[in-house]
Design a protein around this motif. Structure first.
Motif, PDB file in Angstrom:
ATOM      1  N   PRO A 247     112.642 159.445  49.615  1.00 50.69           N
ATOM      2  CA  PRO A 247     113.078 158.120  49.154  1.00 50.69           C
ATOM      3  C   PRO A 247     114.555 157.912  49.472  1.00 50.69           C
ATOM      4  O   PRO A 247     115.306 158.866  49.682  1.00 50.69           O
ATOM      5  CB  PRO A 247     112.830 158.181  47.645  1.00 50.69           C
ATOM      6  N   TRP A 248     114.957 156.667  49.498  1.00 53.62           N
ATOM      7  CA  TRP A 248     116.313 156.328  49.906  1.00 53.62           C
ATOM      8  C   TRP A 248     117.376 156.961  49.018  1.00 53.62           C
ATOM      9  O   TRP A 248     118.445 157.353  49.495  1.00 53.62           O
ATOM     10  CB  TRP A 248     116.480 154.806  49.945  1.00 53.62           C
ATOM     11  N   CYS A 363     117.117 148.447  58.136  1.00 54.93           N
ATOM     12  CA  CYS A 363     116.595 147.976  56.850  1.00 54.93           C
ATOM     13  C   CYS A 363     115.084 147.726  56.908  1.00 54.93           C
ATOM     14  O   CYS A 363     114.446 147.562  55.865  1.00 54.93           O
ATOM     15  CB  CYS A 363     117.330 146.707  56.403  1.00 54.93           C
ATOM     16  N   PRO A 367     112.948 151.874  53.346  1.00 55.13           N
ATOM     17  CA  PRO A 367     112.644 150.916  52.276  1.00 55.13           C
ATOM     18  C   PRO A 367     113.583 151.056  51.077  1.00 55.13           C
ATOM     19  O   PRO A 367     113.668 152.112  50.457  1.00 55.13           O
ATOM     20  CB  PRO A 367     111.206 151.278  51.879  1.00 55.13           C
ATOM     21  N   VAL A 368     114.321 149.998  50.805  1.00 54.39           N
ATOM     22  CA  VAL A 368     115.125 149.890  49.585  1.00 54.39           C
ATOM     23  C   VAL A 368     114.524 148.712  48.822  1.00 54.39           C
ATOM     24  O   VAL A 368     114.766 147.557  49.170  1.00 54.39           O
ATOM     25  CB  VAL A 368     116.606 149.656  49.902  1.00 54.39           C
ATOM     26  N   PRO A 369     113.714 148.967  47.809  1.00 57.77           N
ATOM     27  CA  PRO A 369     112.877 147.917  47.233  1.00 57.77           C
ATOM     28  C   PRO A 369     113.660 146.882  46.442  1.00 57.77           C
ATOM     29  O   PRO A 369     114.819 147.082  46.065  1.00 57.77           O
ATOM     30  CB  PRO A 369     111.935 148.706  46.313  1.00 57.77           C
ATOM     31  N   ALA A 370     112.998 145.770  46.201  1.00 51.92           N
ATOM     32  CA  ALA A 370     113.562 144.739  45.322  1.00 51.92           C
ATOM     33  C   ALA A 370     113.852 145.366  43.964  1.00 51.92           C
ATOM     34  O   ALA A 370     113.089 146.184  43.462  1.00 51.92           O
ATOM     35  CB  ALA A 370     112.587 143.581  45.188  1.00 51.92           C
ATOM     36  N   ALA A 372     116.536 147.166  43.457  1.00 52.00           N
ATOM     37  CA  ALA A 372     117.290 148.394  43.663  1.00 52.00           C
ATOM     38  C   ALA A 372     118.664 148.348  43.020  1.00 52.00           C
ATOM     39  O   ALA A 372     119.258 149.392  42.734  1.00 52.00           O
ATOM     40  CB  ALA A 372     117.433 148.667  45.161  1.00 52.00           C
ATOM     41  N   GLN A 409     110.611 142.548  54.041  1.00 59.98           N
ATOM     42  CA  GLN A 409     110.088 143.755  53.421  1.00 59.98           C
ATOM     43  C   GLN A 409     109.807 144.798  54.486  1.00 59.98           C
ATOM     44  O   GLN A 409     109.229 144.525  55.526  1.00 59.98           O
ATOM     45  CB  GLN A 409     108.791 143.446  52.656  1.00 59.98           C
ATOM     46  N   SER A 410     110.230 146.030  54.201  1.00 61.16           N
ATOM     47  CA  SER A 410     109.976 147.115  55.135  1.00 61.16           C
ATOM     48  C   SER A 410     108.479 147.399  55.211  1.00 61.16           C
ATOM     49  O   SER A 410     107.769 147.359  54.201  1.00 61.16           O
ATOM     50  CB  SER A 410     110.719 148.378  54.689  1.00 61.16           C
ATOM     51  N   THR A 413     106.236 153.022  54.328  1.00 61.10           N
ATOM     52  CA  THR A 413     106.134 153.705  53.038  1.00 61.10           C
ATOM     53  C   THR A 413     106.485 155.161  53.284  1.00 61.10           C
ATOM     54  O   THR A 413     105.865 155.806  54.139  1.00 61.10           O
ATOM     55  CB  THR A 413     104.713 153.607  52.469  1.00 61.10           C
TER      56      THR A 413
END
Length: 489
Positions: A247-248, A363, A367-370, A372, A409-410, A413
């Motif tokens: 994860p980021w 980007c 993935p840096v989700p909403a 974040a 959106q990336s 996953t």
């Protein structure tokens, strides 16, 4: 990953002493750029700017804008170059590559004679047709036309939720402006798309299988290609490995620790080399002092007070190669003496013309989700703790903080390599002191990717291809003869 923050003057200086970095080189437009069609074949012509004796040829191919709708009339043009094997009698096959970035092209590496010789050792040039496919929006392809000025008034290290919300809004404004200027192409720059573009070129060449060299960001393209087209890979070398299963947040923490190690190595180099402009100074104390001076408004970018994090960004860029250390030391000293950011400016994103493409592409793949922004203040504290000298700055912090709030959106996953059991062994190259793709990335990929082999090298800088000729020789031997280096584990 590779930020392309070096100036052309710096590259010329390195080339003069035989240390040309894998970076943006001369990129004349291919003569065949306007002759692409929807036909599967590519019309090859002599590249503009090359002489009659040069065997490299250029062309272009028309491809679907959106690979999920290949029958759509919406198309984009991708430009390519091919260098035939110099020794046809010993030809192994075709080598595709991605040199990193993102934001850097590939075709320029074949058009520039010096870059070609330094980037591709003789054994590769003799035994492979080398094919360059400029990723969309980069190199000799139609540019993104994305103007994305960095807003220096917004900190990339938010201390609280309000500051994080300001950063997210700033990122969203920048991304929206970039998308508006770049048009529909902006939504189709991810590694899956780039891999499909490459395979379309493979098919047009009539090659059943290819060999692949992926460096830094190119390791991300390599994973996408391997997962989408596993039966079309003969051999694969990945240098500067990104672990796309992480994860980021974890990427940012691990990279921060790697940068702190890189700063320590730079300090050791400066202490041991009288030619360093910082020789005789305690670099580990000099840098925090310079950052505090920026906090106090004593370092200016023109009339504007420069942020401490801008200095940290520049130092991080200078740590990519030991060959950059003398220039970095000189720039730091001049900034300290003059109170001006100008000597370090070319190493910051704000003066890097490829940075808009870099941000637009990366980007879509990290993935840096909403939402974040809620995690950013605590993550900023953790990276500062891991890397106190530069206050937590690293390339993956740049991604984590820069992609939060980015529109779109990336499609990715996070997951490890998903390839069949009979996939060819992947040779992974990893440096002990890599500041952009830490050794921990390669170690975890090695454990999770059956059949892969890991070749470790000592020394400083990012990627063996830029810093370790002996490791490159071993990797070339693997690509050419499928001989796994005996020291690979």
């Amino acid at each position: 990953m590779r930020h392309r923050k070096t100036t052309r003057a710096a590259l010329c200086a390195l080339a003069a002493v035989g240390l040309l970095t894998p970076s943006a080189t001369a990129q004349a437009a291919p003569a065949a750029a306007r002759k692409a069609s929807t036909a599967p074949g590519i019309t090859w012509e002599r590249c503009a700017g090359t002489d009659e004796s040069d065997t490299v040829r250029c062309g272009a191919i028309s491809l679907p804008l959106d690979w999920s709708r290949p029958g759509s009339p919406e198309r984009t043009e991708v430009r390519v170059a091919r260098l035939p094997a110099a020794d046809p009698g010993r030809r192994v096959g075709t080598l595709f590559f991605n040199p990193g970035g993102p934001g850097d092209g590939e075709v320029g590496y074949l058009l520039d004679g010096r870059a070609r010789q330094q980037y591709f050792p003789a054994a590769l040039r003799e035994r492979f047709d080398i094919v360059a496919v400029d990723p969309r929006g980069t190199g000799t392809n139609p540019p993104l036309h994305c103007r994305m000025p960095i807003d220096p008034a917004v900190s990339r290290f938010p201390a609280d939720r309000a500051a994080a919300a300001d950063l997210v809004r700033s990122n969203r404004r920048l991304g929206t402006a970039c998308a508006r200027a770049g048009g529909p192409l902006v939504e189709h720059l991810d590694t899956g798309t780039i891999a499909r573009d490459m395979d379309a070129v493979r098919a047009s060449l009539g090659e059943r299988r290819i060999s692949f060299l992926g460096i830094s960001y190119g390791s991300m393209v390599a994973q996408s290609y391997a997962e989408l087209f596993p039966g079309r890979v003969r051999a694969m070398v990945v240098d500067g490995v990104v672990d796309r299963a992480l994860p980021w947040q974890r990427m940012a923490v691990l990279d921060a620790a790697a940068v702190e190690d890189g700063v320590s190595r730079f300090a050791q180099w400066s202490a041991g080399h009288p030619e360093s402009a910082l020789h005789g100074q305690d670099v580990s104390a000099f840098l925090p002092t310079l950052l505090r001076r920026a906090d106090a408004g004593e370092i200016k970018d023109g009339e504007r007070p420069a942020r401490a994090e801008e200095i940290a960004q520049a130092v991080n860029s200078g740590l990519q190669m030991p060959a950059f250390y003398p220039m970095l030391a000189t720039a730091l000293r001049r900034t300290a003496e003059t109170g001006s950011l100008a000597p370090l400016g070319p190493l910051t994103p704000a003066q890097n013309p490829e940075y808009p493409a870099y941000r637009s592409i990366v980007c879509q793949d990290v993935p840096v989700p909403a939402g974040a922004e809620a995690a950013l203040p605590e993550l900023a504290r953790r990276v500062r703790e891991a890397a106190p000298t530069l206050r937590g700055y690293s390339e993956f912090w740049d991604i984590a903080s820069g992609c939060a709030g980015w529109p779109g959106q990336s499609r990715w996953t996070p997951h490890g390599w998903r390839v069949p059991a009979d996939f060819p062994p992947v040779l992974l190259l990893s440096g002990a002191h890599d500041v952009a793709t830490p050794p921990a990335f390669a170690e975890s990929v090695r454990r999770a990717l059956p059949g892969s082999r890991l070749l470790r090298w000592e020394g400083d800088g990012h990627t063996a291809w830029a810093n370790s000729p002996a490791t490159v020789d071993a990797a070339v031997g693997y690509l050419a003869d499928l001989a796994v280096p005996p020291t690979a584990s």
